[in-house]
Design an enzyme around this catalytic site. Structure first.
Site, mmCIF file in Angstrom:
data_model
loop_
_atom_site.group_PDB
_atom_site.id
_atom_site.type_symbol
_atom_site.label_atom_id
_atom_site.label_comp_id
_atom_site.label_asym_id
_atom_site.label_seq_id
_atom_site.Cartn_x
_atom_site.Cartn_y
_atom_site.Cartn_z
ATOM 1 N N GLY A 13 5.720 68.252 38.755
ATOM 2 C CA GLY A 13 6.879 68.648 38.115
ATOM 3 C C GLY A 13 7.062 68.511 36.842
ATOM 4 C CB CYS A 14 10.072 68.024 34.607
ATOM 5 S SG CYS A 14 10.396 67.502 33.031
ATOM 6 C CG PHE A 15 6.032 66.088 30.930
ATOM 7 C CD1 PHE A 15 7.150 66.126 30.405
ATOM 8 C CD2 PHE A 15 5.040 66.304 30.447
ATOM 9 C CE1 PHE A 15 7.478 66.566 29.222
ATOM 10 C CE2 PHE A 15 5.054 67.203 29.088
ATOM 11 C CZ PHE A 15 6.201 67.254 28.378
#
Length: 184
Positions: A13-15
């Site tokens: 997902g979002c890093f």
């Protein structure tokens, strides 16, 4: 260079989330938020549009003699929902896919075994992809170690802080010394 060090590139997902968790683990020597797995411009605006095929990923360099591979993979799988295709919470699109990017057949097999092992913890099928690691592009400076530099941002407070609390609870013995102090 120390031959015992390993590097993996994982997307959850979002890093910002995985970046924050990985930095807290014993044996981790470097963490870098990156774009990989696609083509076209590797800049935030283009990747966020979903049109490049790149994933927001994290490159993690670590010593498996200090942090066993399986512990790192357990943290990876428990930090996001690997049964949800192209979505992690509010983040939707292929850029937020769950993926493990392998450098060779041995790493492919290692990642496949990690997925099989993790499947025992989930009721739905894991959809984490295994993809060959192509070009890796470092994300913009603003995305590096975002959580520790911007803990006041709503996303950090609502999404990342609970993941950090879970890491501290479930993986306390694998945290760096400064993190161990913050669990008490």
């Amino acid at each position: 260079m120390d031959n015992s060090l390993k590097t993996v590139v994982l997307a959850a997902g979002c890093f910002w989330c995985l970046d924050s968790l990985a930095r807290r683990l014993r044996g981790v020597h470097h963490v870098r938020s990156v774009y990989t797995g696609g083509s076209g411009p590797a800049i935030y605006e283009a990747v966020a549009s979903g049109g490049t095929g790149h994933a927001e990923a994290v490159e993690i360099g670590y010593d498996p003699n200090v942090l066993p591979d399986q512990v790192l993979y357990n943290v990876f799988f428990s930090s996001h929902d690997p049964t949800t295709l192209n979505r992690q919470g509010y983040d939707v699109g292929t850029q937020y896919r769950s993926s493990m990017f392998y450098t060779d057949e041995a790493q492919h097999d290692e990642f496949a075994a990690a997925i099989a092992h993790a499947q025992n913890s989930f009721n739905r099928p894991i959809v984490t992809t295994l993809e060959p690691l192509g070009r890796v592009f470092e994300a913009e400076e603003v995305h590096q170690d975002f959580h520790s530099r911007r803990p006041d941002v709503g996303y950090c407070q609502v999404i990342i802080d609970p993941k950090v609390a879970k890491l501290r609870r479930d993986y306390a013995s694998w945290l760096k010394p400064e993190e161990e102090r913050s669990t008490h």
